[in-house]
Design an enzyme around this catalytic site. Structure first.
Site, PDB file in Angstrom:
ATOM      1  N   GLU A 173      18.467 -17.110  -6.820  1.00  0.00           N
ATOM      2  CA  GLU A 173      18.092 -15.768  -7.272  1.00  0.00           C
ATOM      3  C   GLU A 173      17.607 -15.822  -8.731  1.00  0.00           C
ATOM      4  O   GLU A 173      16.619 -15.172  -9.088  1.00  0.00           O
ATOM      5  CB  GLU A 173      19.290 -14.822  -7.095  1.00  0.00           C
ATOM      6  CG  GLU A 173      19.136 -13.428  -7.639  1.00  0.00           C
ATOM      7  CD  GLU A 173      17.888 -12.674  -7.181  1.00  0.00           C
ATOM      8  OE1 GLU A 173      17.233 -13.093  -6.215  1.00  0.00           O
ATOM      9  OE2 GLU A 173      17.553 -11.681  -7.844  1.00  0.00           O
TER      10      GLU A 173
ATOM     11  N   HIS B 189      18.778 -36.943  -6.377  1.00  0.00           N
ATOM     12  CA  HIS B 189      17.956 -37.401  -5.246  1.00  0.00           C
ATOM     13  C   HIS B 189      16.487 -37.058  -5.442  1.00  0.00           C
ATOM     14  O   HIS B 189      15.757 -36.894  -4.473  1.00  0.00           O
ATOM     15  CB  HIS B 189      18.483 -36.794  -3.936  1.00  0.00           C
ATOM     16  CG  HIS B 189      19.879 -37.216  -3.626  1.00  0.00           C
ATOM     17  ND1 HIS B 189      20.211 -38.512  -3.319  1.00  0.00           N
ATOM     18  CD2 HIS B 189      21.043 -36.518  -3.619  1.00  0.00           C
ATOM     19  CE1 HIS B 189      21.518 -38.596  -3.116  1.00  0.00           C
ATOM     20  NE2 HIS B 189      22.040 -37.395  -3.302  1.00  0.00           N
TER      21      HIS B 189
ATOM     22  N   TRP C  62      -3.258  -2.807  -1.228  1.00  0.00           N
ATOM     23  CA  TRP C  62      -2.891  -4.185  -1.534  1.00  0.00           C
ATOM     24  C   TRP C  62      -3.658  -5.023  -0.524  1.00  0.00           C
ATOM     25  O   TRP C  62      -3.385  -4.956   0.673  1.00  0.00           O
ATOM     26  CB  TRP C  62      -1.383  -4.355  -1.366  1.00  0.00           C
ATOM     27  CG  TRP C  62      -0.808  -5.637  -1.863  1.00  0.00           C
ATOM     28  CD1 TRP C  62      -0.424  -5.930  -3.139  1.00  0.00           C
ATOM     29  CD2 TRP C  62      -0.497  -6.806  -1.086  1.00  0.00           C
ATOM     30  NE1 TRP C  62       0.087  -7.196  -3.209  1.00  0.00           N
ATOM     31  CE2 TRP C  62       0.057  -7.755  -1.973  1.00  0.00           C
ATOM     32  CE3 TRP C  62      -0.650  -7.150   0.267  1.00  0.00           C
ATOM     33  CZ2 TRP C  62       0.469  -9.010  -1.546  1.00  0.00           C
ATOM     34  CZ3 TRP C  62      -0.236  -8.407   0.680  1.00  0.00           C
ATOM     35  CH2 TRP C  62       0.316  -9.322  -0.224  1.00  0.00           C
TER      36      TRP C  62
ATOM     37  N   GLU D 276       8.930 -14.725 -10.541  1.00  0.00           N
ATOM     38  CA  GLU D 276       8.259 -13.466 -10.195  1.00  0.00           C
ATOM     39  C   GLU D 276       7.681 -12.761 -11.409  1.00  0.00           C
ATOM     40  O   GLU D 276       6.562 -12.271 -11.365  1.00  0.00           O
ATOM     41  CB  GLU D 276       9.264 -12.489  -9.540  1.00  0.00           C
ATOM     42  CG  GLU D 276       9.576 -12.779  -8.106  1.00  0.00           C
ATOM     43  CD  GLU D 276      10.640 -11.833  -7.551  1.00  0.00           C
ATOM     44  OE1 GLU D 276      10.429 -11.270  -6.485  1.00  0.00           O
ATOM     45  OE2 GLU D 276      11.707 -11.655  -8.198  1.00  0.00           O
TER      46      GLU D 276
ATOM     47  N   LYS E  34       6.322  -4.681  -3.654  1.00  0.00           N
ATOM     48  CA  LYS E  34       7.742  -4.319  -3.555  1.00  0.00           C
ATOM     49  C   LYS E  34       8.221  -4.385  -2.113  1.00  0.00           C
ATOM     50  O   LYS E  34       9.307  -4.874  -1.831  1.00  0.00           O
ATOM     51  CB  LYS E  34       7.925  -2.896  -4.106  1.00  0.00           C
ATOM     52  CG  LYS E  34       9.347  -2.393  -4.082  1.00  0.00           C
ATOM     53  CD  LYS E  34      10.163  -3.078  -5.137  1.00  0.00           C
ATOM     54  CE  LYS E  34      11.645  -2.827  -5.023  1.00  0.00           C
ATOM     55  NZ  LYS E  34      12.405  -3.943  -5.625  1.00  0.00           N
TER      56      LYS E  34
ATOM     57  N   ARG F 238       4.969  -0.243  -5.933  1.00  0.00           N
ATOM     58  CA  ARG F 238       4.917  -1.009  -4.684  1.00  0.00           C
ATOM     59  C   ARG F 238       3.949  -2.184  -4.779  1.00  0.00           C
ATOM     60  O   ARG F 238       3.996  -3.079  -3.942  1.00  0.00           O
ATOM     61  CB  ARG F 238       4.501  -0.096  -3.526  1.00  0.00           C
ATOM     62  CG  ARG F 238       5.490   1.023  -3.286  1.00  0.00           C
ATOM     63  CD  ARG F 238       4.925   2.035  -2.344  1.00  0.00           C
ATOM     64  NE  ARG F 238       4.902   1.529  -0.994  1.00  0.00           N
ATOM     65  CZ  ARG F 238       5.864   1.704  -0.100  1.00  0.00           C
ATOM     66  NH1 ARG F 238       6.944   2.365  -0.455  1.00  0.00           N
ATOM     67  NH2 ARG F 238       5.761   1.231   1.104  1.00  0.00           N
TER      68      ARG F 238
ATOM     69  N   ASN G 158      -1.901   1.982   6.051  1.00  0.00           N
ATOM     70  CA  ASN G 158      -1.033   0.864   5.653  1.00  0.00           C
ATOM     71  C   ASN G 158      -0.782   0.021   6.891  1.00  0.00           C
ATOM     72  O   ASN G 158      -0.571   0.576   7.971  1.00  0.00           O
ATOM     73  CB  ASN G 158       0.323   1.368   5.156  1.00  0.00           C
ATOM     74  CG  ASN G 158       0.236   2.005   3.788  1.00  0.00           C
ATOM     75  OD1 ASN G 158      -0.825   2.026   3.178  1.00  0.00           O
ATOM     76  ND2 ASN G 158       1.350   2.534   3.320  1.00  0.00           N
ATOM     77  N   GLY G 159      -0.746  -1.290   6.725  1.00  0.00           N
ATOM     78  CA  GLY G 159      -0.469  -2.156   7.871  1.00  0.00           C
ATOM     79  C   GLY G 159      -1.673  -3.024   8.187  1.00  0.00           C
ATOM     80  O   GLY G 159      -2.596  -3.152   7.371  1.00  0.00           O
TER      81      GLY G 159
ATOM     82  N   LYS H 237      13.689 -14.913  -9.902  1.00  0.00           N
ATOM     83  CA  LYS H 237      13.489 -13.828 -10.872  1.00  0.00           C
ATOM     84  C   LYS H 237      12.524 -14.269 -11.964  1.00  0.00           C
ATOM     85  O   LYS H 237      11.607 -13.560 -12.325  1.00  0.00           O
ATOM     86  CB  LYS H 237      14.848 -13.453 -11.466  1.00  0.00           C
ATOM     87  CG  LYS H 237      15.134 -12.032 -11.682  1.00  0.00           C
ATOM     88  CD  LYS H 237      15.375 -11.132 -10.501  1.00  0.00           C
ATOM     89  CE  LYS H 237      14.471 -11.246  -9.350  1.00  0.00           C
ATOM     90  NZ  LYS H 237      14.900 -10.712  -8.116  1.00  0.00           N
TER      91      LYS H 237
ATOM     92  N   CYS I 277       0.802  -1.232   0.000  1.00  0.00           N
ATOM     93  CA  CYS I 277       0.000   0.000   0.000  1.00  0.00           C
ATOM     94  C   CYS I 277       0.839   1.289   0.000  1.00  0.00           C
ATOM     95  O   CYS I 277       1.887   1.350   0.634  1.00  0.00           O
ATOM     96  CB  CYS I 277      -0.886   0.043   1.229  1.00  0.00           C
ATOM     97  SG  CYS I 277      -1.784  -1.454   1.534  1.00  0.00           S
TER      98      CYS I 277
HETATM   99  C1  G6P Z   1       9.313  -8.581  -1.598  1.00  0.00           C
HETATM  100  C2  G6P Z   1       9.892  -8.113  -2.922  1.00  0.00           C
HETATM  101  C3  G6P Z   1      11.217  -8.816  -3.185  1.00  0.00           C
HETATM  102  C4  G6P Z   1      12.174  -8.594  -2.021  1.00  0.00           C
HETATM  103  C5  G6P Z   1      11.544  -9.030  -0.696  1.00  0.00           C
HETATM  104  C6  G6P Z   1      12.380  -8.598   0.483  1.00  0.00           C
HETATM  105  O1  G6P Z   1       8.915  -9.899  -1.694  1.00  0.00           O
HETATM  106  O2  G6P Z   1       8.988  -8.379  -3.974  1.00  0.00           O
HETATM  107  O3  G6P Z   1      11.802  -8.294  -4.366  1.00  0.00           O
HETATM  108  O4  G6P Z   1      13.342  -9.323  -2.237  1.00  0.00           O
HETATM  109  O5  G6P Z   1      10.257  -8.413  -0.534  1.00  0.00           O
HETATM  110  O6  G6P Z   1      12.374  -7.197   0.545  1.00  0.00           O
HETATM  111  P1  G6P Z   1      13.470  -6.302   1.227  1.00  0.00           P
HETATM  112  O7  G6P Z   1      13.003  -4.892   0.940  1.00  0.00           O
HETATM  113  O8  G6P Z   1      13.444  -6.620   2.679  1.00  0.00           O
HETATM  114  O9  G6P Z   1      14.769  -6.609   0.592  1.00  0.00           O
END
Ligand code: G6P
Length: 630
Positions: free
Chosen positions: A502, A525, A76, A509, A625, A27, A102-103, A506, A2
């Site tokens: 990673e 395994h 959100w 996502e 985000k 975000r 937010n929260g 990617k 949010c």
């Molecule tokens: C969310 C984002 C990711 C990020 C993760 C941790 O899931 O979509 O891209 O890696 O949060 O966020 P931070 O801000 O703590 O690195």
């Protein structure tokens, strides 16, 4: 997650609020709303427009949203599905009180039941409507009480401020809230756990969850801290503490945001993600700037830890979420290899609830791009409660974590807008290298010659990353081959296991292709059972890797089952050519730089695959985000 923006000043609020919401679109959200009021208007009519879906649905609403005081929100969904009804602002029955939040209010059901008994009716499933009506309840009570009191000083009290205090004392959970009432020319803001920052302009003020929302207008800011209440007028603002009953004002130092609005624009790139991938040579140069000192053979940053503590660290715990946790894994590998300090990496959502073993001789490192991720923040607070020393590797300057840690280092990657993290990951790995050298030097685990070599290699990273960005045509061809696949495996060994993770996240996502990562040795395994003709397998081969032969064997195992092999490699020779279907070449670097370099072609592979699949790259579905709720 949010986004919040509020404005009070001489200008028309609507375009400022709309642009602010657009600046925070990255975000992740599912609905948006704006409410405004004219300070001059004697009728004091409150305007409100809410829409499900994109912020663009709020365009061309200037006639409905007049006024120079207002607030806006992108939601959100947490409580209640994404819908116009559930979107913010929420309001009381006569629409005199508007609130964005937010929260999460954890005890909202109990409060709701109490309010229902007092005659309140609820129209949404949200915790925010409950908070709004709780404030409304106290507001009416306080107004009544103050109107019957004879004492002058009591009459000077602001009933809405009193109501806000009373309501926030009742709630359990996290909030960043902004509200206004039609009878007061003020914005009220309060924070506990969710970020809020005031923007200080000339005869105007802003309040937002992210300074990007108002950076067109001012870079002068004041970050709110937990338990702060801010009362914001056109020409001034007051800061108070929820903990102080007298309501006296607090003085706090203002800050200047050190990046400008171009940092949150696409600058000609089709997507923020591509821009952020391509700007890595620069972000890493920014991260390096002034920090490495080849003359002193040292890194310039303060650890704020005693020599005795550093020399006797028993254990390091690195806590993070998502991509930051993969940078953490790379860090663990390097710390254990070069410093021989036992190091655990755990995702924050697990660590915080496992009754972690922490002692005063432990160093707890949190890694976070946003510095606001709810689980990582909670883990950090827990570590402090246990008396551990804490260190942060954080991007967002002034974020909650950056203020909570005992010491830390900013990665200086600049604002990262695309939900999927790219430039933050590489800068995090670079900062872990800084920490490695710093600790290694103080503890004597690294020799001066080793440090000298490391520093000179680190200084070269921007150039090395530039070279890694060169494979575009080949990467596009590989993307074309995998774009219609159901599933992809990412295999890695040692330091490259973190990079495999990673790479897999990617592609998941942003292209929504199922991807799994495995330690290469684990293939046999179980996962190997899934391999069939044309099944894409992405892996790494570094010529000087002591496990070079083993990596080739893993490839062979997959190839023998018909897999389509994509290798990120620091060389091309006939052996590799006979094993791999596609080779994405990167420069040869020592292991401590491999996660940073090897990840670049995988970022691009994910990007071009998602593009071919027509996905919404910068704001993938269901993702946010900055995850500021549990
Ligand atoms: C969310 C984002 C990711 C990020 C993760 C941790 O899931 O979509 O891209 O890696 O949060 O966020 P931070 O801000 O703590 O690195």
């Amino acid at each position: 997650m949010c986004g919040i923006i509020g404005y009070i000043g001489p200008k028309v609020a609507y375009p400022i609020l709309l642009t602010g919401l657009k600046r925070m679109e990255y975000r992740g959200y599912d609905s948006a709303g704006i409410s405004t009021i004219s300070i001059e208007d004697n009728q004091r009519a409150v305007n409100i427009v809410k829409k499900q879906g994109k912020v663009s649905n709020l365009e061309n609403k200037q006639t409905e949203l007049q006024g120079n005081l207002g607030l806006a929100h992108t939601r959100w969904a947490t409580h209640g599905q994404p819908s116009e009804l559930n979107s913010h602002p929420h309001f009381n029955d006569d629409k005199s009180l508007m609130l964005v939040h937010n929260g999460i209010i954890e005890n909202y059901l109990t409060i709701k039941r109490n309010l229902e008994q007092r005659g309140y009716v609820f129209h949404t499933q949200t915790d925010t409507e409950v908070l709004t009506k709780l404030i409304d309840y106290y507001h009416k009570k306080c107004k009544q009480k103050l109107s019957t009191t004879l004492q002058n000083y009591e009459q000077k009290k602001d009933p809405l401020e009193l109501a806000l205090r009373a309501a926030l004392h009742d709630v359990v959970g996290a909030y960043g809230i902004v509200l206004f009432h039609k009878d007061t020319n003020k914005l009220y803001a309060a924070k506990h756990g969710s970020p809020l920052v005031i923007g200080i302009g000339k005869n105007e003020h802003f309040v937002a969850s992210d300074p990007a929302a108002f950076l067109d207008h001012t870079r002068r800011v004041l970050y709110l801290e937990d338990e702060d209440i801010a009362i914001i007028k056109e020409n001034s603002y007051e800061l108070k503490s929820l903990c102080s009953h007298n309501g006296e004002c607090i003085k706090r130092k203002e800050d200047l945001v050190d990046w400008d609005i171009t940092a949150v624009e696409k600058n000609g790139y089709e997507h923020f993600m591509l821009k952020e991938i391509m700007e890595q040579p620069q972000t890493l140069a920014n991260c390096l700037a002034g920090r490495l000192d080849p003359q002193l053979n040292d890194i310039k940053f303060t650890l704020k830890l005693t020599l005795n503590f550093i020399k006797n660290i028993k254990r390091i715990s690195i806590i993070a979420c998502g991509t930051s946790s993969y940078a953490a894994m790379a860090g663990k590998f390097l710390i254990e290899k070069y410093l021989r300090i036992p190091t655990e990496v755990e995702v924050a959502s697990e660590w915080r609830y496992k009754n972690p073993i922490i002692s005063k001789d432990d160093l707890v490192i949190v890694i976070s791009q946003s510095g606001e991720t709810a689980d990582t923040l909670a883990a950090l607070k827990l570590a402090k409660q246990f008396g551990a020393k804490t260190f942060g590797i954080i991007n967002v300057v002034g974020s909650t974590m950056s203020r909570e840690v005992d010491s830390g280092i900013y990665i200086h990657a600049g604002p990262e807008i695309c939900v999927a993290s790219t430039k933050a990951f590489t800068a995090q790995v670079l900062c872990l290298n800084f920490l490695l050298i710093k600790l290694g030097k103080i503890r004597g685990d690294l020799t001066e010659t080793q440090i000298q070599r490391m520093i000179s290699n680190l200084l070269n990273t921007p150039e090395l990353v530039k070279q890694s960005l060169n494979n575009i045509e080949q990467i596009k061809a590989a993307a074309n081959l995998i774009k219609d696949k159901q599933s992809i495996f990412y295999l890695g060994r040692g330091i490259n296991f973190a990079t495999a993770k990673e790479g897999a996240i990617k592609i998941k996502e942003i292209s929504y292709i199922h991807a799994e990562d495995f330690a290469s040795g684990e293939m046999k395994h179980g996962p190997i059972a899934l391999l069939e003709k044309g099944f894409p397998v992405v892996t790494f081969v570094n010529k000087n890797d002591p496990l070079y032969e083993k990596n080739l064997s893993s490839i062979q195992e997959a190839k023998a089952r018909g897999a389509y092999i994509i290798v990120v490699a620091d060389h091309i020779d006939s052996t590799l050519q006979s094993y791999a279907d596609t080779i994405l070449q990167v420069p040869k670097v020592p292991d401590y730089l491999q996660p940073l370099i090897n990840t670049i072609p995988l970022q691009l592979l994910a990007y071009y695959t998602a593009k071919l699949r027509g996905c919404e790259i910068d704001q993938p579905k269901n993702l946010a985000k900055s995850v500021t709720v549990e």
